[in-house]
Design an enzyme around this catalytic site. Structure first.
Site, PDB file in Angstrom:
ATOM      1  CG  HIS A  36       2.304   2.654  -4.081  1.00 21.87           C
ATOM      2  ND1 HIS A  36       0.944   1.922  -4.195  1.00 21.87           N
ATOM      3  CD2 HIS A  36       2.060   3.716  -5.523  1.00 21.87           C
ATOM      4  CE1 HIS A  36       0.369   1.968  -5.593  1.00 21.87           C
ATOM      5  NE2 HIS A  36       1.018   3.075  -6.312  1.00 21.87           N
ATOM      6  CD  GLU A  48       2.208  -1.748  -2.357  1.00 19.74           C
ATOM      7  OE1 GLU A  48       1.923  -2.751  -1.709  1.00 19.74           O
ATOM      8  OE2 GLU A  48       1.333  -0.863  -2.287  1.00 19.74           O
ATOM      9  CG  HIS A  86      -6.444  -1.410   0.089  1.00 18.53           C
ATOM     10  ND1 HIS A  86      -5.787  -0.619  -0.515  1.00 18.53           N
ATOM     11  CD2 HIS A  86      -7.411  -0.671   0.216  1.00 18.53           C
ATOM     12  CE1 HIS A  86      -6.160   0.487  -1.056  1.00 18.53           C
ATOM     13  NE2 HIS A  86      -7.246   0.367  -0.206  1.00 18.53           N
ATOM     14  CG  HIS A 141      -4.759   4.218   6.419  1.00 14.84           C
ATOM     15  ND1 HIS A 141      -4.671   5.704   5.849  1.00 14.84           N
ATOM     16  CD2 HIS A 141      -5.944   4.474   7.270  1.00 14.84           C
ATOM     17  CE1 HIS A 141      -5.743   6.392   6.442  1.00 14.84           C
ATOM     18  NE2 HIS A 141      -6.256   5.596   7.395  1.00 14.84           N
TER      19      HIS A 141
END
Length: 267
Positions: free
Chosen positions: A54, A86, A207, A231
């Site tokens: 991203h 993204e 996410h 993450h």
């Protein structure tokens, strides 16, 4: 790359590893380590199905050369592995789409000041400005996925605007884990996935998915073709290494598939 799934099927979900946070650590110094390309190689070598990046306009983590380097790596060594880029198509995403023609472009409505993505597109508000960019990407042979909140009523409008898939924004699910609302929240995601599939869309998700919540999500939400995880994956890789982290996320996916199959046999 993954193939379309249908509600109630147990088709395998693809794991796409988001490498943004590897680049974030690298960018704190000028030594070129850790290497984003080496991270991709390590994950793909043990079975990751795709790579996600991203790139934001401020280049806070993934930079333009990373996107090009990864595109070249995949084209040379892993031509069947999915490359998912993204970003906001009204910022810098379309430059990468036009130049590199990735397998998939995920349109995300984040502003330049956001620390991370925190909401999906809204219909009908965003429909007309998205429509020409979706058409342009698809004309280049790029699959288009729209980042969406779990709102079943919007899925038909996503299909009508020309998108191929939705990526369900899963922070709401992650935040609900262990609370009295968890099952109700999961039911909303499942309903949204069924609505997307009924409209003719593929379903992705991402996410705040992690080893702690991924299996439960995939067990409850039908037809998820791809999860994009960054993450939590990179945090796990710091402790376990890329190889072990990749294998454990693949284990989570396999367990969900097995549990779905068992549930179907009992029905």
């Amino acid at each position: 790359m993954s193939t379309p799934g249908q509600a109630g099927t147990t088709a395998a979900t693809s794991l796409s590893v988001n490498l943004n946070k590897v680049a974030l650590v690298r960018n704190t110094r000028h030594l070129g380590i850790p290497s984003v390309v080496k991270a991709a190689q390590a994950c793909l070598a043990v079975g990751a199905h795709g790579i996600t990046v991203h790139p934001r306009p401020d280049a806070r983590h993934i930079r333009a050369h990373d996107v090009s380097d990864l595109s070249a790596l995949l084209a040379k060594d892993w031509p069947d592995v999915e490359f998912n880029i993204e970003g906001n198509p009204f910022q810098n995403l379309m430059d990468f789409v036009r130049t590199l023609k990735p397998h998939q472009a995920t349109f995300v409505p984040d502003s330049e000041t956001q620390s991370t993505s925190d909401h999906g597109w809204t219909f009908p508000d965003d429909a007309e400005r998205l429509r020409p960019l979706i058409a342009e990407a698809k004309a280049l042979g790029v699959r288009v996925s729209l980042f969406m909140d779990p709102i079943p009523e919007m899925m038909a409008a996503v299909k009508a605007v020309g998108a191929d898939r939705v990526e369900l924004y899963t922070e709401g699910y992650a935040a609900s884990r262990g609370t009295p609302n968890e099952q109700a929240v999961l039911a909303r995601y499942a309903e949204s996935a069924r609505a997307a599939i009924a409209a003719g869309l593929g379903v992705n998700a991402g996410h705040d998915l992690s080893r702690d919540n991924l299996t439960a999500f995939l067990r409850a939400v039908p037809g998820v073709q791809e999860v994009s995880i960054g993450h939590a994956f990179v945090a796990d890789a710091l402790e376990l290494g890329y190889t072990a982290a990749t294998r454990d996320y693949l284990r989570c996916i396999a367990e969900a598939r097995q549990q779905q199959q068992q549930q179907q046999q009992q029905q």
